[in-house]
Design an enzyme around this catalytic site. Structure first.
Site, mmCIF file in Angstrom:
data_model
loop_
_atom_site.group_PDB
_atom_site.id
_atom_site.type_symbol
_atom_site.label_atom_id
_atom_site.label_comp_id
_atom_site.label_asym_id
_atom_site.label_seq_id
_atom_site.Cartn_x
_atom_site.Cartn_y
_atom_site.Cartn_z
ATOM 1 N N TYR A 100 0.841 -1.204 0.000
ATOM 2 C CA TYR A 100 0.000 0.000 0.000
ATOM 3 C C TYR A 100 0.881 1.261 0.000
ATOM 4 O O TYR A 100 0.747 2.121 -0.865
ATOM 5 C CB TYR A 100 -0.897 -0.029 1.237
ATOM 6 C CG TYR A 100 -1.874 1.113 1.330
ATOM 7 C CD1 TYR A 100 -2.981 1.186 0.482
ATOM 8 C CD2 TYR A 100 -1.703 2.126 2.278
ATOM 9 C CE1 TYR A 100 -3.890 2.233 0.583
ATOM 10 C CE2 TYR A 100 -2.616 3.173 2.385
ATOM 11 C CZ TYR A 100 -3.712 3.215 1.534
ATOM 12 O OH TYR A 100 -4.608 4.260 1.631
ATOM 13 N N SER B 288 -14.422 2.467 12.867
ATOM 14 C CA SER B 288 -15.532 1.541 12.609
ATOM 15 C C SER B 288 -15.462 0.349 13.570
ATOM 16 O O SER B 288 -16.483 -0.102 14.095
ATOM 17 C CB SER B 288 -15.531 1.076 11.154
ATOM 18 O OG SER B 288 -14.248 0.739 10.726
ATOM 19 N N GLY C 73 -2.692 1.751 23.827
ATOM 20 C CA GLY C 73 -3.698 2.777 23.558
ATOM 21 C C GLY C 73 -3.158 4.186 23.653
ATOM 22 O O GLY C 73 -3.893 5.159 23.486
ATOM 23 N N ARG D 256 -3.769 9.302 17.003
ATOM 24 C CA ARG D 256 -4.233 9.453 15.630
ATOM 25 C C ARG D 256 -5.053 10.738 15.569
ATOM 26 O O ARG D 256 -5.566 11.204 16.590
ATOM 27 C CB ARG D 256 -5.151 8.280 15.223
ATOM 28 C CG ARG D 256 -4.460 6.937 15.079
ATOM 29 C CD ARG D 256 -3.532 6.874 13.891
ATOM 30 N NE ARG D 256 -2.949 5.542 13.739
ATOM 31 C CZ ARG D 256 -1.891 5.104 14.388
ATOM 32 N NH1 ARG D 256 -1.282 5.882 15.240
ATOM 33 N NH2 ARG D 256 -1.431 3.891 14.164
ATOM 34 N N ARG E 16 0.547 9.995 14.332
ATOM 35 C CA ARG E 16 0.279 10.462 12.982
ATOM 36 C C ARG E 16 -0.567 11.711 13.115
ATOM 37 O O ARG E 16 -1.608 11.684 13.753
ATOM 38 C CB ARG E 16 -0.498 9.363 12.269
ATOM 39 C CG ARG E 16 -0.572 9.366 10.774
ATOM 40 C CD ARG E 16 0.689 9.446 10.042
ATOM 41 N NE ARG E 16 1.413 8.246 9.720
ATOM 42 C CZ ARG E 16 0.904 7.134 9.228
ATOM 43 N NH1 ARG E 16 -0.368 6.985 9.037
ATOM 44 N NH2 ARG E 16 1.690 6.149 8.910
#
Ligand SMILES: NC(=O)c1ccc[n+]([C@@H]2O[C@H](COP(=O)([O-])OP(=O)(O)OC[C@H]3O[C@@H](n4cnc5c(N)ncnc54)[C@H](O)[C@@H]3O)[C@@H](O)[C@H]2O)c1
Length: 315
Positions: A144, A188, A206, A210, A276
């Site tokens: 990817y 999702s 955790g 993000r 990110r």
């Protein structure tokens, strides 16, 4: 008004893009091989005289007459793009070559849906467009990441060599209605687990962060990028710079769904980036754009969508 081709138009982002372009009065040709997308995502557009659907795989050449091309075809979640990694690279690379070839023939303007994954596991935080990235070329995510990097190279070479009008957007984590329920993407995943009352799986402790952009904000920025002057090609980051830890996201989902789900922790997969976050200074300046939808309100709309889907499936 333009004749617009959207590849990957039956997918999550593509279906929202088709919808917005049709609303704006464009004639939209949606091309998709239905690998991860589906007719249900665009069912509400079928029958609209401004919308047309074509089953086609972008790894094969396409001959159509259009003025504008949005190239989104590519599975976007690790579960799907790792299912057939060779096909994933082909979709990015051969797909880019075929769509650029089409743009060249019909003199169309063309936009590539690139990704924050081109930055890999970044040493710089947040990531500006000038950062070249830190990508593993031989790992499980490489089909990817490197496919998308090569597509960017092709876009810029077609611009230098053939004078094509190109735009490259680097999309950061986006969420919203019509995401796949089972594609392993974090938003999702958490929503579906919470609505089912299952344990919420967190990979790692955790604390990795993000940033999450709601789909409507993303589509607005994509269309604005397409409408920039021809001398602007990007790449341009699009995303929401507001950072959350994965744990915070899980807790927010539990609160909004009223679920009794518990958090469970699993080992982090290989090459999973710790952090990110987009630097969107360029988008603020060039597009006069900034994300408007807060995580809470975006999550509410997304939860409502998944609730509806789960109810429909149970009937
Ligand atoms: N959603 C995100 O957070 C995100 C982030 C970064 C980049 N992107 C990029 O945006 C684009 C759309 O992503 P998405 O989230 O909507 O994913 P998605 O999987 O829902 O949509 C991709 C669409 O492309 C289609 N497709 C795949 N291979 C194809 C092929 N060979 N020929 C024709 N169609 C093909 C799929 O059937 C699907 O409809 C992708 O290029 C992805 O890499 C998305």
């Amino acid at each position: 008004m333009a004749k617009v081709l959207v590849t990957g138009g039956a997918g999550f982002l593509g279906s929202h893009l088709c919808e917005r372009l049709v609303e704006q009065g464009n004639d939209v040709l949606c091309v998709d091989n239905y690998f991860t997308g589906g007719r249900a995502n665009i069912a509400h557009l079928i029958g609209n005289p401004r919308f047309e659907m074509m089953r086609h795989d972008v790894t094969f050449p396409l001959y159509v007459e259009v003025d504008t091309i949005y190239n989104l075809a590519c599975p976007a979640s690790p579960i799907h793009y790792q299912f057939d990694p060779v096909q994933t690279t082909k979709t990015s690379v051969h797909g880019a070559i075929n769509m650029l070839g089409l743009a060249k023939r019909v003199k169309a303007k063309i936009l590539q849906a690139s990704t924050s994954e081109v930055y890999g596991d970044p040493e710089i935080h947040p990531q500006p467009e000038a950062y070249w990235g830190r990508v593993n070329p031989i790992g499980l995510r490489s089909c990817y990441d490197e496919g998308k990097r090569c597509a960017e190279t092709l876009f810029f070479d077609y611009r230098r060599q053939h004078g094509l009008r190109i735009k490259v957007v680097r999309i950061f984590n986006t969420y919203g209605p019509r995401m796949h329920p089972n594609d392993g993407r974090v938003v999702s995943n958490f929503i579906v687990q919470a609505l089912r009352g299952d344990d919420i799986t967190i990979y790692g402790d955790g604390s990795q962060t993000r940033s999450f952009c709601y789909v409507d904000d993303l589509i607005e920025a994509m269309i604005r990028t397409m409408n920039t002057p021809d001398d602007f090609a990007g790449p341009i980051n699009i995303g929401n710079p507001r950072e959350f830890t994965i744990r915070e996201l899980a807790e927010e989902v539990i609160a909004l769904t009223g679920s009794r789900s518990r958090l469970v922790f699993m080992p982090l997969p290989s090459d999973d980036p710790r952090q990110r976050q987009p630097d969107i200074s360029l988008a603020r300046t060039v597009l006069d754009w900034t994300p408007r939808i807060e995580l809470r309100s975006g999550l509410e709309k997304t939860i409502a969508y998944f609730r509806g889907e789960m109810r429909a499936a149970a009937e």
